[in-house]
Design a protein around this motif. Structure first.
Motif, PDB file in Angstrom:
ATOM      1  N   CYS A 123       0.821  -1.219   0.000  1.00 24.78           N
ATOM      2  CA  CYS A 123       0.000   0.000   0.000  1.00 24.78           C
ATOM      3  C   CYS A 123       0.856   1.270   0.000  1.00 24.78           C
ATOM      4  O   CYS A 123       0.422   2.308  -0.497  1.00 24.78           O
ATOM      5  CB  CYS A 123      -0.940   0.012   1.207  1.00 24.78           C
ATOM      6  SG  CYS A 123      -2.457  -0.927   0.902  1.00 24.78           S
ATOM      7  N   TYR A 127       0.329   4.086  -2.833  1.00 21.05           N
ATOM      8  CA  TYR A 127       0.145   5.517  -2.507  1.00 21.05           C
ATOM      9  C   TYR A 127       1.014   6.381  -3.411  1.00 21.05           C
ATOM     10  O   TYR A 127       0.544   7.356  -4.006  1.00 21.05           O
ATOM     11  CB  TYR A 127       0.502   5.772  -1.038  1.00 21.05           C
ATOM     12  CG  TYR A 127       0.540   7.232  -0.670  1.00 21.05           C
ATOM     13  CD1 TYR A 127      -0.634   7.962  -0.478  1.00 21.05           C
ATOM     14  CD2 TYR A 127       1.756   7.908  -0.535  1.00 21.05           C
ATOM     15  CE1 TYR A 127      -0.590   9.308  -0.146  1.00 21.05           C
ATOM     16  CE2 TYR A 127       1.804   9.248  -0.212  1.00 21.05           C
ATOM     17  CZ  TYR A 127       0.628   9.951  -0.020  1.00 21.05           C
ATOM     18  OH  TYR A 127       0.668  11.285   0.302  1.00 21.05           O
ATOM     19  N   LEU A 145      -5.603   2.329   1.772  1.00 23.96           N
ATOM     20  CA  LEU A 145      -4.143   2.389   1.891  1.00 23.96           C
ATOM     21  C   LEU A 145      -3.696   2.335   3.348  1.00 23.96           C
ATOM     22  O   LEU A 145      -2.727   1.651   3.693  1.00 23.96           O
ATOM     23  CB  LEU A 145      -3.614   3.663   1.210  1.00 23.96           C
ATOM     24  CG  LEU A 145      -3.862   3.716  -0.304  1.00 23.96           C
ATOM     25  CD1 LEU A 145      -3.408   5.060  -0.877  1.00 23.96           C
ATOM     26  CD2 LEU A 145      -3.140   2.576  -1.014  1.00 23.96           C
TER      27      LEU A 145
END
Lengths: 311, 311
Positions: A123, A127, A145
């Motif tokens: 994650c 991002y 996220l």
């Protein structure tokens, strides 16, 4: 492929199947649903392909549109090897276009790969990818996220947590992710069955090597009596190592077929992988595993003997 | 006083006694030792005045010089009220020059005060103060500040954690604080006695109101048998509320004088303070307490009755 090239690829193409690994966790689900939401935001068709999402993760689906389309591109997130796609998704093996992952051991077959072993969670990579794609990080995307980052770091407690991890989390909090809800569900909630299991496992706690080794176990009979599934076993292996003065923490789990699955966690400079290699297993320096055939008493005796030799 | 004025004051004066609260925790110790190291870095005389530092916090003293001087200025960190200085430090009551704290309820008598209730920890305030004072944040100072921030937020899990908290932690990590060691000692280590206590407490777990209320207890006899001190009791109260479906989690601790000290933790919109006010206690909406006289059975029955009425 670097993140810029992946960003270009995703913008230039359409109709995405996004794959998680089998027995999906917060990071693979968070990565996949965040990417799905981002692609849908760009007007693309996208869907997540996964198996049995544990109910605590269902909020990750918020805002995801159900779309009907013919697959043209296949992305995998957090999948370190073909075998981890599981039997349900085995038809995708060898057909992945882009593999995005943070496991240094990644061996998945894919046309293009982006593996960043310094990222605490996939994650964290997603991002950065979404920023590069100029995606508006909505509350739903931020929740996805944050879920992956917090679960893969034990809420910023594990050694994979970096200053960068903290900064990404800070940005997600600025963007409105619901840390209160997510932390509560992920880190402050135990099922009644899990509590019962912990109670039973505490009763099996035994020490050897002057308290430097602690052993716990579960038997098939215990699990049957408590009516507990395998998903409740998560986290048990961390119990014995937590105890002050313990250098080797051993968790024995009886399996069908009269053998025990052994998890070994170590502190200090004791090598867990070396320990497990004595029994044909292996792993990392501080966390490793092996299988040993036999009944409870015999297997436990073998483990105690090995621990006392090492300590 | 704002942080700029405190910074001026600290630079213009000398010979500081820095006070923690009694039964010191990571935040009051981290704040005090960080400030002490900073003042010594400026060439000032400074010392921390505290009581019984738990041994796990002794690394906070790294780099602190023992200095002999006559006190001229008194600073308190993380001390919310005069009474919290404890009997050892009661001679300081009414003599504090600057009080630095993050408790919104702060009532301490001091010449100057800086209270920021939005800071997750007093260490977050001290970090900003040291930046303003142009202090070089050394590894030792970073370790002190990270200790306070991580312990007061349950390692970034509690709802007081803000994006700002995460950014301060990220900066401290950049500056070399040893998160691996600190997280291990603070969040991954339990004494054998604590494990035994948890095992015993799990055995007392009882449910009422269709599983929406969970109750655990400790008795003087249990503690005597396990030879356990009061400092091991920390964290027990969070156990019953963690259980899935539980709205009221109650912890009963028998005390000398035939009464029980009750901790109530709630989920959802159940008000813990209202619950405890029925028994002459009070607190916050999600965490409150009270004392109830009587034996185990009577007190437990009263609590169950109250829980069932509310739920």
């Amino acid at each position: 492929m670097n993140l810029y090239e992946i960003s270009r690829y995703l913008k230039d193409n359409d109709n995405y199947d996004i794959l998680t690994h089998a027995y999906p966790d917060g990071d693979t689900l968070g990565s996949s649903f965040a990417l799905c939401l981002a692609l849908q935001q760009l007007g693309k068709n996208a869907r997540v392909i996964t198996t049995n999402i544990p109910s605590k993760f269902l909020y990750l689906l918020n805002g995801v549109k159900q779309q009907i389309f013919n697959t043209e591109n296949i992305i995998s997130t957090d999948v370190a090897a073909d075998s981890l796609l599981g039997s349900n998704m085995s038809k995708y093996i060898g057909k992945v276009d882009i593999c995005i992952d943070h496991h240094s051991t990644n061996t998945l077959n894919a046309k293009y790969k982006f593996v960043d072993k310094y990222a605490a969670a996939t994650c964290e990579i997603i991002y950065k990818l979404l920023l590069r794609m100029n995606i508006k990080i909505t509350e739903n995307i931020a929740n996805c996220l944050y879920t992956g980052i917090s679960t893969d770091t034990g809420c910023f407690r594990f050694t994979n947590t970096t200053a960068d991890t903290m900064r990404v989390a800070a940005s997600l909090m600025d963007l409105g992710c619901n840390t209160e809800y997510i932390n509560k569900v992920m880190f402050e909630t135990k099922s009644k069955e899990k509590i019962e299991l912990e109670r039973a496992v505490y009763d099996t706690m035994d020490y050897c090597a002057d308290g430097k080794c602690a052993i716990i176990y579960t038997t098939l009979e215990m699990l049957k009596k408590l009516d507990i599934g395998d998903d409740e076993m998560e986290g048990l292996a961390s119990i014995p190592r937590q105890i002050e003065g313990v250098l080797i923490g051993i968790t024995m789990r009886e399996k069908e077929g009269s053998f025990f699955k052994i998890s070994v966690r170590t502190n200090g400079n004791i090598n867990a992988s070396d320990f497990c290699s004595r029994f044909g297993g292996g792993g990392h320096p501080a966390a490793a595993g092996c299988n040993i055939e036999g009944d409870l008493k015999t297997v436990k005796q073998k483990l105690i003997k090995a621990a006392e030799e090492i300590l």
